[in-house]
Design a protein around this motif. Sequence first.
Motif, mmCIF file in Angstrom:
data_model
loop_
_atom_site.group_PDB
_atom_site.id
_atom_site.type_symbol
_atom_site.label_atom_id
_atom_site.label_comp_id
_atom_site.label_asym_id
_atom_site.label_seq_id
_atom_site.Cartn_x
_atom_site.Cartn_y
_atom_site.Cartn_z
ATOM 1 N N ALA A 581 121.575 55.586 -15.637
ATOM 2 C CA ALA A 581 121.308 54.944 -16.890
ATOM 3 C C ALA A 581 120.004 53.949 -16.806
ATOM 4 O O ALA A 581 119.746 53.272 -17.699
ATOM 5 C CB ALA A 581 122.572 54.161 -17.231
ATOM 6 N N LYS A 582 119.258 53.922 -15.793
ATOM 7 C CA LYS A 582 118.539 52.871 -15.457
ATOM 8 C C LYS A 582 117.259 52.963 -16.209
ATOM 9 O O LYS A 582 116.778 52.031 -16.986
ATOM 10 C CB LYS A 582 118.122 53.246 -13.930
ATOM 11 N N GLU A 583 116.763 54.181 -16.248
ATOM 12 C CA GLU A 583 115.710 54.566 -17.162
ATOM 13 C C GLU A 583 116.009 53.994 -18.423
ATOM 14 O O GLU A 583 114.839 53.401 -19.204
ATOM 15 C CB GLU A 583 115.147 56.092 -17.107
ATOM 16 N N ALA A 584 116.823 54.592 -19.048
ATOM 17 C CA ALA A 584 117.202 54.190 -20.632
ATOM 18 C C ALA A 584 117.341 52.613 -20.774
ATOM 19 O O ALA A 584 116.714 52.126 -21.422
ATOM 20 C CB ALA A 584 118.501 54.855 -20.846
ATOM 21 N N LEU A 585 118.047 52.018 -19.792
ATOM 22 C CA LEU A 585 118.168 50.508 -20.040
ATOM 23 C C LEU A 585 116.875 49.792 -19.888
ATOM 24 O O LEU A 585 116.451 48.910 -20.957
ATOM 25 C CB LEU A 585 119.206 49.983 -18.903
ATOM 26 N N GLU A 586 115.975 50.368 -18.751
ATOM 27 C CA GLU A 586 114.849 49.792 -18.797
ATOM 28 C C GLU A 586 114.029 49.873 -19.948
ATOM 29 O O GLU A 586 113.125 48.957 -20.284
ATOM 30 C CB GLU A 586 113.967 50.228 -17.397
ATOM 31 N N ALA A 587 113.716 51.177 -20.403
ATOM 32 C CA ALA A 587 112.881 51.335 -21.602
ATOM 33 C C ALA A 587 113.796 50.536 -22.856
ATOM 34 O O ALA A 587 112.766 50.125 -23.674
ATOM 35 C CB ALA A 587 113.293 52.906 -22.120
ATOM 36 N N TYR A 588 114.912 50.427 -22.974
ATOM 37 C CA TYR A 588 115.367 50.176 -24.300
ATOM 38 C C TYR A 588 115.580 48.732 -24.582
ATOM 39 O O TYR A 588 115.383 48.026 -25.520
ATOM 40 C CB TYR A 588 116.828 50.395 -24.534
ATOM 41 N N LEU A 589 115.885 47.830 -23.308
ATOM 42 C CA LEU A 589 116.346 46.424 -23.567
ATOM 43 C C LEU A 589 115.046 45.582 -23.892
ATOM 44 O O LEU A 589 115.213 44.691 -24.772
ATOM 45 C CB LEU A 589 116.754 45.957 -21.997
ATOM 46 N N PRO A 590 113.657 45.867 -23.408
ATOM 47 C CA PRO A 590 112.570 45.026 -24.158
ATOM 48 C C PRO A 590 112.556 45.111 -25.410
ATOM 49 O O PRO A 590 112.349 43.987 -26.385
ATOM 50 C CB PRO A 590 111.474 45.365 -23.388
ATOM 51 N N LYS A 591 112.600 46.442 -25.886
ATOM 52 C CA LYS A 591 112.440 46.637 -27.431
ATOM 53 C C LYS A 591 113.621 45.913 -28.266
ATOM 54 O O LYS A 591 113.375 45.460 -29.308
ATOM 55 C CB LYS A 591 112.456 48.037 -27.644
ATOM 56 N N TYR A 592 114.840 45.984 -27.824
ATOM 57 C CA TYR A 592 116.053 45.424 -28.295
ATOM 58 C C TYR A 592 115.762 44.089 -28.467
ATOM 59 O O TYR A 592 116.052 43.222 -29.251
ATOM 60 C CB TYR A 592 117.243 45.688 -27.343
ATOM 61 N N TYR A 593 115.147 43.276 -27.380
ATOM 62 C CA TYR A 593 114.927 41.806 -27.384
ATOM 63 C C TYR A 593 114.118 41.266 -28.491
ATOM 64 O O TYR A 593 114.081 40.538 -29.224
ATOM 65 C CB TYR A 593 114.642 41.131 -25.998
ATOM 66 N N GLU A 594 113.000 42.175 -28.614
ATOM 67 C CA GLU A 594 112.185 42.099 -29.706
ATOM 68 C C GLU A 594 112.637 42.226 -31.032
ATOM 69 O O GLU A 594 112.317 41.252 -31.843
ATOM 70 C CB GLU A 594 110.955 43.149 -29.346
ATOM 71 N N LEU A 595 113.586 43.334 -31.055
ATOM 72 C CA LEU A 595 114.020 43.345 -32.555
ATOM 73 C C LEU A 595 114.865 42.169 -32.987
ATOM 74 O O LEU A 595 115.316 41.977 -34.128
ATOM 75 C CB LEU A 595 114.762 44.555 -32.523
#
Lengths: 621, 621
Positions: A581-595
Amino acid sequence: MEFRIARIDLREWKAREEKIPESLLRKYLGGRGLGAYLALKEIPPKIDPLSPENKIYILTGPLTGTGAFQSGRYHVVGKSPLTGILGDSNSGGQFGPWLRFSGYDGLVIEGASDEPVWISIVDGEIEFHPAKRLWGKGVIHTERVIRAEMKTPSEYVGSVLAIGPAGENLSKIAAIMNDRYRAAGRTGLAAVLGAKKLKAIFVKGSRKVEIADMKKFLEESKKLTKKIMEHPISEALGKYGTAVLVNIINSHGAFPTKNWTRGTFEKAFEISGEYLAEKYLVTNKGCWGCAIRCARVSKVDTGPYRTPVSEGPEYETIWAFGANTLIGNLEALIKINYLANDLGFDTISLGNTMSTLMELYEKAKKGELPEEKAKELMELLGDIEPTWGNAEAFIQAVWRTAYRHGIGDIMAEGAARLAEYFGSPDSAIHVKGLELPAYDPRGINSMALAYATANRGGCHLRSYAVSFDVLGAPKKYDPLAIDMEKVELVKYQQDYFSVIDSLVVCKFNTFATDHTDYVGVLQAVTGWEDLTADELLEIGERIYNVERLFAVREGHGYKDYLPKRLLETPLPDGPAAGKTAKEALEAYLPKYYELRGWEDGKPKPETLKRLGLDEFLYIVS
Amino acid sequence: MEFRIARIDLREWKAREEKIPESLLRKYLGGRGLGAYLALKEIPPKIDPLSPENKIYILTGPLTGTGAFQSGRYHVVGKSPLTGILGDSNSGGQFGPWLRFSGYDGLVIEGASDEPVWISIVDGEIEFHPAKRLWGKGVIHTERVIRAEMKTPSEYVGSVLAIGPAGENLSKIAAIMNDRYRAAGRTGLAAVLGAKKLKAIFVKGSRKVEIADMKKFLEESKKLTKKIMEHPISEALGKYGTAVLVNIINSHGAFPTKNWTRGTFEKAFEISGEYLAEKYLVTNKGCWGCAIRCARVSKVDTGPYRTPVSEGPEYETIWAFGANTLIGNLEALIKINYLANDLGFDTISLGNTMSTLMELYEKAKKGELPEEKAKELMELLGDIEPTWGNAEAFIQAVWRTAYRHGIGDIMAEGAARLAEYFGSPDSAIHVKGLELPAYDPRGINSMALAYATANRGGCHLRSYAVSFDVLGAPKKYDPLAIDMEKVELVKYQQDYFSVIDSLVVCKFNTFATDHTDYVGVLQAVTGWEDLTADELLEIGERIYNVERLFAVREGHGYKDYLPKRLLETPLPDGPAAGKTAKEALEAYLPKYYELRGWEDGKPKPETLKRLGLDEFLYIVS
């Protein structure tokens, strides 16, 4: 719109009524949102969740008991003894509506009683009853005794909320039960009631729930009902119950098996909803105000797992008790579910705790635990041998956990503390102390973000990304592909689900609905004719931020992460083999915080201002 | 001779030392006799046995810990919550000697603590420790924690007496346990400790037990040891443990089966001492100061009844858990025994309670219980189905009984109250509330008199008439023949056994000894050079009368009788087929009263005078 709560002082066995200002309701609706706000305002920072200073909010919302589709639920909020941050949980059955009918839209449980007590609320009259003879008793027995005392035998008239021995004995994985088999299970809030010595609450009454515009309500409600009932997922839920998911999730290779070391279970079919319907189903059952009737009534007629007619098991339970422990015998799962309900456990947490124990036992046998710890484990186990798939050991462990006997004393603390205690913290699969539910984010990658950022810890009910990654609602995505649209959907669900939990209605309608569907019905009930869809979604976002602020103020629980195993160990089997799940979490989390307008898991001051949360700016500055 | 007791005031957590006058010891010796006297003097009439006014006497006797053969036991006395008359029980292991070595010959437990407490006594120093974290815990765990705290890991140094959850939860069939697996089981005195919130007592020390004439002691002791060790029954006990009796009693058709409805069990061999030795025995074990080593250390390696290395099961347990419930699987019995020990139950009472439940369940199914009662029984049973031979149901019931969950709440009251509650009092086979042990008086007719007249209720350890009716010690009688000599033997045993329990030594020597054998060794220890054999036996008779006076004063429990089933329903099978116990009881009882100098179960004034019991004349006049 009027919202009456009863503040119940357990120390003095007194209650007083209080009205929630309408302006506050317009910001938080009710249920989960109102609970989060009140908890953040009223529960002092950094208290022991089991101290009398903690409070439990038992809340309905504007739609509860109105007859709007699926309006039979209620929400519980308080500081969680399991996670140390804000805990909350939602439950169906009959309790929510009957609480409103009894005269109150919500209860705030404060202080602690010196001796066991139960409360009856009948048409606005609150009475306190000594509960000594109910202490130590199961949920089923407790309901029977209270219904006899209240001369209310029918399960469809009035309702009983109760804790079992697990809650009394302060198990951090104890569930608040209502109507015997329904659980506000997650985050261990039953232990808070146990510490307060509140065994049960009976509610009954004939108060009519206020609806501002009945004509509009009936029209809007009808539309909503139609939309939900006609959705194919609603139909599947009715037919096979939540356990319809067993085969679906297993076929995606995301069915956590053997304590999250595999993604498929070879005996999945034998524990599926289809198999349950064929072999053990007595009938379907619905919560108050719902025609889907996804609840199961089951029984096992004979043999070692004989179980009388009772409700469940649900998908999460079947998974946690079954695949994750390698118990592939549905009869055993039905029995363990019955015991877990009666003793009052969160089945997701209990199942994970058991599978963690099995892993610890295996490690001890292989010499992979610290020597002293392995020795202590064997001593505490006594006569039980928690080998994989051992249903007898599980049954024995349930009793021990409820009464904190032997190994049960540590199991009662939940998977994280159990694994920590025996020197193998990574054997517990949890986020922020809350054990994860039945979807492996290595096989459904949006769940990586959903779990990591769920405010109450690892949970599938803040965002149910399974909905789009697997079930195609509102639209199908590839569960293994990185796709930034999914981040927006996760955030959207988190906000929308906050609204759903605050209205309070059932989340199972969100396969068919979005937030715009609730504007009309809510206008009709509240009289807020100028309410817009955007405002409603903003309420959801506000709630999500308030919950997060509770963690920020506590100083922990706002860092979003996933357990090491899910990040570092690829699934060995099934369609998601090789994935972490590493790749997904690393990809998603910054974008999520931005949103979200967050930084490192903390809301930025401008985000709070935007949401009208200026009063809480002190927490982030 | 010096005899120091510590009076322990649990309300104040204080203790004070007291010396018992030698004149009193000369009348009652110690142990059971001294306890009976003190209880009659100190416990007010008609109190609630679970009130702080009750007292528990934990007493050694002049021979305890001297090194005299089998001097490793102690005796407990108090008002019984099970029978409402004087209760007492005796236990082996290591506790008795270590209590004396700790500086005290006896303890009197008075009052009640507000919170759970445990006590340590080390070289005369008595300390009180909060026991909150031990409350709810099993006996095995409790011993481990206390030994760790006291830095005394070896099981042969110091000793722990403890109650389990059964005692804490005031089960009337709870046992006081010591050295983990040894039980002062009968008459439910653990519930009295539970009510007093006393969880455990640790004893250790290096006090030397006083012996007046060491040279004479060694000589006398050697003679006694030789006599006992050379007896064939001693040899059999060493080889196969007490369970050597399974095949013997079964072959006499006096092995109560299916809750006392049959006299033989077809699976007797599979639960016998011989089978245990062949399949599950780890080693033999002896109490302090005994070379017979009749205790079993057993284990079950794997499967649903896996049980770690632990002690037992004894004959009575095997019978009560096995034949009487039709469970013919020794592995299951070993496991249930382990659980019963750890949770702290009297296995004779628990087994009878379970077989009574099975009978009630069968009656309910057949429509032979009052309708409302049958319905309530089914509700309270929940998921367990106590069919004959159902070991899983028994295991589940043990947990429920310990924690008073569901049906367990009523089972915790014992067989008599259970049967009474469900409207079928004759389904419980007991005398004066105490469940009967493993010998059917329809097949061993002297036991009819022994059970009926046993002062603590139905018991085989006041007179063990099996000794002469079956085992031929001192001489073989026909167990089915009416023979008035046997009345004399029953009375003799009752008096002699009173001495044995007061010395305190093990009753298993009485196959080889009579009271004359103890004169020399007792003279040597006490310095009472003028002590005669007649005086010693008279002490026994005095004790037996004092116990009976307790019942007379209470106003119940002095009427001697047998349960209806044993009097009216002939055994259907085996060598005693067609027999009831009626004829024997009617023949024996008048003669017995004549020998005792009693009338209708009450001592006559002249009898009390003859025995120097003038101070108690008020009770019978």
